[in-house]
Design an enzyme around this catalytic site. Structure first.
Site, PDB file in Angstrom:
ATOM      1  N   GLY A 171       0.498  -4.992   0.614  1.00 26.82           N
ATOM      2  CA  GLY A 171      -0.686  -5.068  -0.249  1.00 26.82           C
ATOM      3  C   GLY A 171      -0.377  -5.677  -1.607  1.00 26.82           C
ATOM      4  O   GLY A 171      -1.258  -6.259  -2.251  1.00 26.82           O
TER       5      GLY A 171
ATOM      6  N   GLU B  31       4.249  -5.405   7.105  1.00 29.78           N
ATOM      7  CA  GLU B  31       3.451  -4.387   7.793  1.00 29.78           C
ATOM      8  C   GLU B  31       3.850  -4.163   9.242  1.00 29.78           C
ATOM      9  O   GLU B  31       3.720  -3.052   9.761  1.00 29.78           O
ATOM     10  CB  GLU B  31       1.952  -4.755   7.730  1.00 29.78           C
ATOM     11  CG  GLU B  31       1.310  -4.538   6.362  1.00 29.78           C
ATOM     12  CD  GLU B  31       1.442  -5.727   5.426  1.00 29.78           C
ATOM     13  OE1 GLU B  31       2.248  -6.632   5.708  1.00 29.78           O
ATOM     14  OE2 GLU B  31       0.740  -5.740   4.403  1.00 29.78           O
TER      15      GLU B  31
ATOM     16  N   ALA C 245       0.859  -1.175   0.000  1.00 22.54           N
ATOM     17  CA  ALA C 245       0.000   0.000   0.000  1.00 22.54           C
ATOM     18  C   ALA C 245       0.897   1.228   0.000  1.00 22.54           C
ATOM     19  O   ALA C 245       2.050   1.164   0.445  1.00 22.54           O
ATOM     20  CB  ALA C 245      -0.873  -0.011   1.243  1.00 22.54           C
TER      21      ALA C 245
ATOM     22  N   GLU D  90      -0.582  -9.257  -1.032  1.00 22.29           N
ATOM     23  CA  GLU D  90      -2.004  -9.579  -0.831  1.00 22.29           C
ATOM     24  C   GLU D  90      -2.763  -9.597  -2.167  1.00 22.29           C
ATOM     25  O   GLU D  90      -3.626 -10.440  -2.385  1.00 22.29           O
ATOM     26  CB  GLU D  90      -2.626  -8.568   0.135  1.00 22.29           C
ATOM     27  CG  GLU D  90      -2.055  -8.701   1.531  1.00 22.29           C
ATOM     28  CD  GLU D  90      -2.588  -7.640   2.470  1.00 22.29           C
ATOM     29  OE1 GLU D  90      -2.204  -6.455   2.314  1.00 22.29           O
ATOM     30  OE2 GLU D  90      -3.408  -7.972   3.339  1.00 22.29           O
TER      31      GLU D  90
HETATM   32  N1  COA Z   1       4.613   3.290  -0.477  1.00 18.67           N
HETATM   33  C1  COA Z   1       5.036   4.452  -0.982  1.00 18.67           C
HETATM   34  N2  COA Z   1       6.217   4.608  -1.589  1.00 18.67           N
HETATM   35  C2  COA Z   1       6.991   3.522  -1.706  1.00 18.67           C
HETATM   36  C3  COA Z   1       6.630   2.269  -1.200  1.00 18.67           C
HETATM   37  C4  COA Z   1       5.361   2.175  -0.576  1.00 18.67           C
HETATM   38  N3  COA Z   1       4.905   1.014  -0.082  1.00 18.67           N
HETATM   39  N4  COA Z   1       7.625   1.407  -1.447  1.00 18.67           N
HETATM   40  C5  COA Z   1       8.594   2.088  -2.079  1.00 18.67           C
HETATM   41  N5  COA Z   1       8.226   3.369  -2.233  1.00 18.67           N
HETATM   42  C6  COA Z   1       9.000   4.446  -2.862  1.00 18.67           C
HETATM   43  C7  COA Z   1      10.118   4.919  -1.971  1.00 18.67           C
HETATM   44  O1  COA Z   1       9.644   5.861  -1.025  1.00 18.67           O
HETATM   45  C8  COA Z   1      11.065   5.526  -2.976  1.00 18.67           C
HETATM   46  O2  COA Z   1      10.574   6.795  -3.335  1.00 18.67           O
HETATM   47  P1  COA Z   1      11.602   8.027  -3.544  1.00 18.67           P
HETATM   48  O3  COA Z   1      12.486   7.597  -4.704  1.00 18.67           O
HETATM   49  O4  COA Z   1      10.709   9.179  -3.874  1.00 18.67           O
HETATM   50  O5  COA Z   1      12.358   8.174  -2.272  1.00 18.67           O
HETATM   51  C9  COA Z   1      10.897   4.612  -4.196  1.00 18.67           C
HETATM   52  O6  COA Z   1       9.645   3.937  -4.012  1.00 18.67           O
HETATM   53  C10 COA Z   1      11.989   3.571  -4.297  1.00 18.67           C
HETATM   54  O7  COA Z   1      12.044   2.873  -3.070  1.00 18.67           O
HETATM   55  P2  COA Z   1      13.401   2.706  -2.223  1.00 18.67           P
HETATM   56  O8  COA Z   1      13.005   2.421  -0.807  1.00 18.67           O
HETATM   57  O9  COA Z   1      14.314   3.851  -2.446  1.00 18.67           O
HETATM   58  O10 COA Z   1      13.991   1.401  -2.926  1.00 18.67           O
HETATM   59  P3  COA Z   1      14.939   0.317  -2.249  1.00 18.67           P
HETATM   60  O11 COA Z   1      15.396  -0.541  -3.374  1.00 18.67           O
HETATM   61  O12 COA Z   1      15.951   0.931  -1.371  1.00 18.67           O
HETATM   62  O13 COA Z   1      13.957  -0.551  -1.314  1.00 18.67           O
HETATM   63  C11 COA Z   1      11.917  -1.716  -0.756  1.00 18.67           C
HETATM   64  C12 COA Z   1      12.905  -1.274  -1.860  1.00 18.67           C
HETATM   65  C13 COA Z   1      10.720  -2.377  -1.410  1.00 18.67           C
HETATM   66  C14 COA Z   1      12.630  -2.732   0.150  1.00 18.67           C
HETATM   67  C15 COA Z   1      11.516  -0.496   0.077  1.00 18.67           C
HETATM   68  O14 COA Z   1      11.046   0.508  -0.808  1.00 18.67           O
HETATM   69  C16 COA Z   1      10.412  -0.779   1.065  1.00 18.67           C
HETATM   70  O15 COA Z   1      10.665  -1.350   2.105  1.00 18.67           O
HETATM   71  N6  COA Z   1       9.171  -0.329   0.741  1.00 18.67           N
HETATM   72  C17 COA Z   1       8.041  -0.430   1.632  1.00 18.67           C
HETATM   73  C18 COA Z   1       7.516  -1.850   1.680  1.00 18.67           C
HETATM   74  C19 COA Z   1       6.386  -1.953   2.673  1.00 18.67           C
HETATM   75  O16 COA Z   1       6.547  -1.740   3.853  1.00 18.67           O
HETATM   76  N7  COA Z   1       5.194  -2.289   2.169  1.00 18.67           N
HETATM   77  C20 COA Z   1       4.043  -2.487   2.993  1.00 18.67           C
HETATM   78  C21 COA Z   1       3.247  -1.261   3.076  1.00 18.67           C
HETATM   79  S1  COA Z   1       1.801  -1.523   4.074  1.00 18.67           S
END
Ligand code: COA
Length: 260
Positions: free
Chosen positions: A112, A135, A67, A115
């Site tokens: 999500g 989460e 999400a 999911e």
């Molecule tokens: N919601 C909003 N933005 C997200 C996102 C999410 N779930 N997941 C990634 N992004 C965005 C990041 O904020 C970043 O944006 P920016 O370039 O403007 O800073 C961009 O996507 C790239 O992500 P980044 O974190 O820089 O890539 P990474 O390779 O270092 O890490 C992940 C990748 C997937 C491990 C990491 O983005 C992450 O942990 N995301 C959240 C996952 C999560 O918790 N999902 C459950 C949500 S309920």
């Protein structure tokens, strides 16, 4: 139909490829994505009339990284419950779609995104796929059916471990656990997904639609799947396609389905 803000639809040989198109946010599921998914699966004639649907994400980094966390800051209890219920409702609709829906998982399928993939009828993983329910790192839990579908797909012990640790698993591990149906090189992801839908498209369409509902019923505590199976078996016996399928077998020819 046009007007989608966060997904792209293309049709190839009667199959819809629905791509979540927010690569800068790793295809995170924001409000626009949900509104688009609802429209696609309830109103869009191209989707409703397709042989099947493949859901994937733009680029090679993510199916969907969860999400959209940037939309979480204002959430109160009622708002969060509404968000969770809306997510569950649309994912339920996908799970009960009358034609096959396959998640083609390229890269991260987290929160999500995992999911959504689990709500699809099958998951084909590229070798770079990563699945997880992170989460708990944010202080919440999976809210779009993930706590339930993960148990159904991989069993309670592993589902509990993934949900409580927030750990990610790679494609091969997802395959070993039964979360991914197949693992393929990234360049073969769409072709593998299309080939499964193409096989299903050769079968009697009413039998496919009934099978989806009855298999889903196995994991629905409000339904009696065995009784549904008896009823569906009876309904299908009355169809023209059943007569055609049986006749074609005996006459050693390919059946020609009417969908009636
Ligand atoms: N919601 C909003 N933005 C997200 C996102 C999410 N779930 N997941 C990634 N992004 C965005 C990041 O904020 C970043 O944006 P920016 O370039 O403007 O800073 C961009 O996507 C790239 O992500 P980044 O974190 O820089 O890539 P990474 O390779 O270092 O890490 C992940 C990748 C997937 C491990 C990491 O983005 C992450 O942990 N995301 C959240 C996952 C999560 O918790 N999902 C459950 C949500 S309920």
């Amino acid at each position: 139909m046009s007007g989608y803000k966060a997904i792209k639809l293309i049709e190839e040989e009667g199959i819809i490829i629905l791509t979540i198109d927010r690569p800068k946010a790793l295809n995170a599921l924001n409000n626009d994505v949900f509104l688009d998914l609802i429209q696609a699966f309830t109103e869009d004639e191209r989707v409703l009339g397709a042989k099947g649907v493949i859901i994937t994400g733009t680029g090679d980094r993510a199916f969907a990284a969860g999400a959209d966390i940037s939309e979480f800051s204002e959430l109160d209890e009622a708002g969060a419950m509404a968000l969770s219920q809306r997510g569950q409702d649309i994912f339920h609709k996908i799970e009960h779609f009358h034609r096959p829906v396959i998640a083609a998982v390229n890269g991260f399928a987290l929160g999500g995104g995992c999911e959504l993939a689990m709500a699809c009828h099958m998951r084909i993983a590229a070798e770079n796929a990563k699945f997880g329910q992170p989460e708990v790192n944010l202080g919440i839990l999976p809210g779009y059916g993930g706590t339930q579908r993960l148990v159904y797909l991989i069993g309670k012990g592993k589902a509990m471990e993934l949900t409580l640790t927030g750990d990610m698993i790679a494609a091969e591990e997802a395959h070993r656990l039964g979360l991914a149906n197949h693992v393929v090189p990234q360049e073969e992801l769409l072709d593998k997904s299309k080939s499964i839908i193409a096989i299903i498209a050769t079968k009697a369409p009413l039998a496919i639609a009934e099978s989806i509902q009855v298999v889903n019923a196995a994991l629905d505590q409000d339904k009696n799947g065995f009784a549904m199976e008896v009823a569906a078996f009876g309904r299908l016996a009355e169809t023209e396609d059943f007569k055609e399928g049986s006749a074609a077998f005996l006459e050693k020819r390919k059946p020609s389905w009417s969908g009636k």
